[in-house]
Every structure is written in C-alpha cells, then in structure tokens.
Design a protein around this motif. Sequence first.
Motif, short mmCIF file in Angstrom:
data_model
loop_
_atom_site.label_atom_id
_atom_site.label_comp_id
_atom_site.label_asym_id
_atom_site.label_seq_id
_atom_site.Cartn_x
_atom_site.Cartn_y
_atom_site.Cartn_z
N UNK A 1 38.81 52.16 45.95
CA UNK A 1 38.32 50.98 47.13
C UNK A 1 39.14 51.24 47.96
N UNK A 2 40.39 52.00 48.35
CA UNK A 2 40.64 51.62 49.48
C UNK A 2 39.59 52.99 50.57
N UNK A 3 39.38 54.43 49.89
CA UNK A 3 38.44 55.35 49.79
C UNK A 3 36.91 54.80 50.01
N UNK A 4 36.82 53.84 49.90
CA UNK A 4 35.14 53.66 49.84
C UNK A 4 34.03 53.71 50.91
N UNK B 1 28.21 50.91 41.75
CA UNK B 1 28.84 50.94 40.85
C UNK B 1 30.90 50.66 40.57
N UNK B 2 31.26 49.32 40.66
CA UNK B 2 32.68 49.55 40.68
C UNK B 2 33.18 48.87 39.73
N UNK C 1 35.26 45.70 50.85
CA UNK C 1 33.49 46.18 50.87
C UNK C 1 32.71 46.09 52.12
N UNK C 2 32.52 44.75 52.76
CA UNK C 2 32.44 44.60 53.93
C UNK C 2 32.66 45.38 55.07
N UNK C 3 34.10 45.56 55.50
CA UNK C 3 34.52 46.66 55.97
C UNK C 3 33.69 48.01 56.13
#
Length: 153
Positions: free
Chosen positions: A122-125, A95-96, A28-30
Amino acid sequence: MSPETEEYGGGFKTALICDDNSEMQNVINSALKELKYKIDISTSSADTLEKVRFNQYDVIVLNENFAGSSPENNEVLKFFQNMPMVSRRHIFLALIGQNLKTLDNMTAFSKSVNVAINKSDIPNLANILKKSIDDNEQFYKVYKETLRKLGKR
C-alpha cells in the motif's frame, strides 16, 4: 440527486474507494488524489452498488474484506465479476488483500480484476495504480477508439 450519487462531469476522472479501514481509506485517497481523481468513498456493499448504478467510475479500489466480507464471499467483487463485459471493460478494478500477490496477472485474471495488490504494498499504491492503469489504457486503446468512431461510447 443526493450527494451520495452525485454525477461528475467536465472530464473528471472518477474513483470509488471501497475499504472500511479509515487508515487505508486515507492512503488510497491520497494515492488517487495524486493521480488526479475525483473520489467517492463507499460505506457499505449496498452503498457501493447504488453508487455504481448511478455513476460511471473510472477506477474502483476494493478491499477483499470490505463490509465485513471474506475474500471468497465479497458481494461487491461478485457484482463486478458478474457484470457484462461490455460495461465492466470501462471500469478499472483494483483488489487489495492480505494474501494477494501484487501485480500478479494470473491472480488478477482469476479474480476478474485489473490488478491485485497485497496490503503490504500500500505505501507504493500510487505507483502501482499509475502503472496498472496506464497498461490497461494501452491494452484497450484501439478497442475504445473503435467504439468512439462507431458512436458506441
């Protein structure tokens, strides 16, 4: 003011990560750094509520199981669901969750969030957040411009 409640000025876009899992925090940070956000990470529900009280966040990414909660009993999510719309409208809430359908508007609407994201996506966040935030900004553009012209924001 303590580092936990540091206020950001100078036009920074700010984000708050509410996720207990360190791997998820890193992803998420990235994604948020890629989108040029100044990022805080919350460690508990109480910490989140304090940070939100003292800081204006543009984006908040919340795991539905944050701080040991269940999707049905998430204190932070309930806080945002009950926040007056005049304040809530200025926060983009993502929301995840394990059982959420990514980019499903009805799910987002039923949870009172701006976007629902399944953990498997998540890889496509970064792309999901960029698209969702851009859509949200476009949707509220006239409203926010009118508030600015009236000196209300």
